[in-house]
Design a protein around this motif. Structure first.
Motif, PDB file in Angstrom:
ATOM      1  N   ASP A   8     -26.613 -23.941 -61.156  1.00 19.68           N
ATOM      2  CA  ASP A   8     -27.208 -22.907 -60.605  1.00 19.68           C
ATOM      3  C   ASP A   8     -26.858 -22.965 -58.942  1.00 19.68           C
ATOM      4  OD1 ASP A   8     -28.547 -24.996 -59.943  1.00 19.68           O
ATOM      5  OD2 ASP A   8     -30.696 -24.285 -60.650  1.00 19.68           O
ATOM      6  N   GLN A   9     -26.371 -24.065 -58.520  1.00 19.73           N
ATOM      7  CA  GLN A   9     -26.015 -23.913 -57.062  1.00 19.73           C
ATOM      8  C   GLN A   9     -24.723 -23.085 -56.818  1.00 19.73           C
ATOM      9  OE1 GLN A   9     -26.514 -28.260 -56.814  1.00 19.73           O
ATOM     10  NE2 GLN A   9     -27.094 -27.791 -54.729  1.00 19.73           N
ATOM     11  N   VAL A  10     -23.799 -22.921 -58.069  1.00 17.79           N
ATOM     12  CA  VAL A  10     -22.702 -22.295 -57.887  1.00 17.79           C
ATOM     13  C   VAL A  10     -22.271 -20.896 -58.477  1.00 17.79           C
ATOM     14  CG1 VAL A  10     -20.191 -22.710 -58.431  1.00 17.79           C
ATOM     15  CG2 VAL A  10     -21.675 -24.796 -57.786  1.00 17.79           C
ATOM     16  N   VAL A  11     -23.176 -20.631 -59.475  1.00 12.97           N
ATOM     17  CA  VAL A  11     -23.026 -19.585 -60.456  1.00 12.97           C
ATOM     18  C   VAL A  11     -24.233 -18.682 -60.068  1.00 12.97           C
ATOM     19  CG1 VAL A  11     -22.936 -18.745 -62.581  1.00 12.97           C
ATOM     20  CG2 VAL A  11     -21.817 -20.562 -62.101  1.00 12.97           C
TER      21      VAL A  11
END
Length: 196
Positions: free
Chosen positions: A190-193
């Motif tokens: 969830d930090q990337v997507v």
């Protein structure tokens, strides 16, 4: 959801793979390098550009010349790896486009007549190919030690020409004793997507 690729292969290519810092003295053969290339050449690039160029450093004399341009912390491992590859971007890749991209052979002149456009495209697409190369080395059961800690201009002058931009140096071989540093953290999904 599980991936189609066998979990052992996933581990080999990704989860268990890390940058190797030591290697055994077992040689890396020309046949192994050919097999790696024959696999990774199918990785996608824009317009099928294929700008990656691979310079294999095999002779003791060439190795000595390369080590002089490596950052101090990278010199010993480059000096002792069974094989070292200099990966570079060919900024004149567009000359091959009529053959490599027959669906639109005019792309050579329409998009890449200017040197600046070629350099940007070559850098991005050769970096993609370099990543495929590293995964290919792992698929061959070897370890890769990719590095950007070196004098880029010195390596370019020593081994390449003005039409090639060095990207990285990759040590290749069977991992040796204490080859791996501890696994560094990764960002959470969830930090990337982001979904929009």
């Amino acid at each position: 959801m599980s991936l189609v690729l066998d979990p052992a292969a996933q581990d080999l290519l990704f989860r268990e793979a890390r940058t190797a810092n030591t290697f055994t003295d077992e040689p890396v053969t020309e046949e192994q390098v050919q097999a790696i290339y024959d696999l990774v050449k199918y990785g996608p690039t824009a317009f099928n550009q294929t700008p990656l160029r691979i310079t294999l450093v095999r002779s003791a004399e060439a190795r000595e010349r390369l080590v002089q341009h490596m950052a101090e912390g990278n010199q010993a491992k480059t000096a002792t790896a069974p094989l070292v590859a200099i990966l570079s971007a060919d900024n004149e890749f567009h000359e091959e486009l009529p053959v490599l991209f027959p669906a639109f052979p005019q792309a050579k002149d329409v998009f890449f007549s200017e040197r600046a456009a070629r350099e940007g495209a070559a850098g991005m697409n050769a970096a993609l190919q370099a990543a495929y190369f590293i995964v290919g080395v792992r698929a061959a059961g070897l370890a890769a030690g990719p590095m950007t800690g070196f004098d880029f201009e010195g390596v370019r002058k020593e081994f390449l020409d003005d039409d090639h931009t060095p990207l990285m140096v990759v040590n290749i071989g069977k991992p040796g004793p204490d080859a791996w540093y501890p696994r560094s953290p990764r960002l959470a999904f969830d930090q990337v997507v982001t979904t929009v």
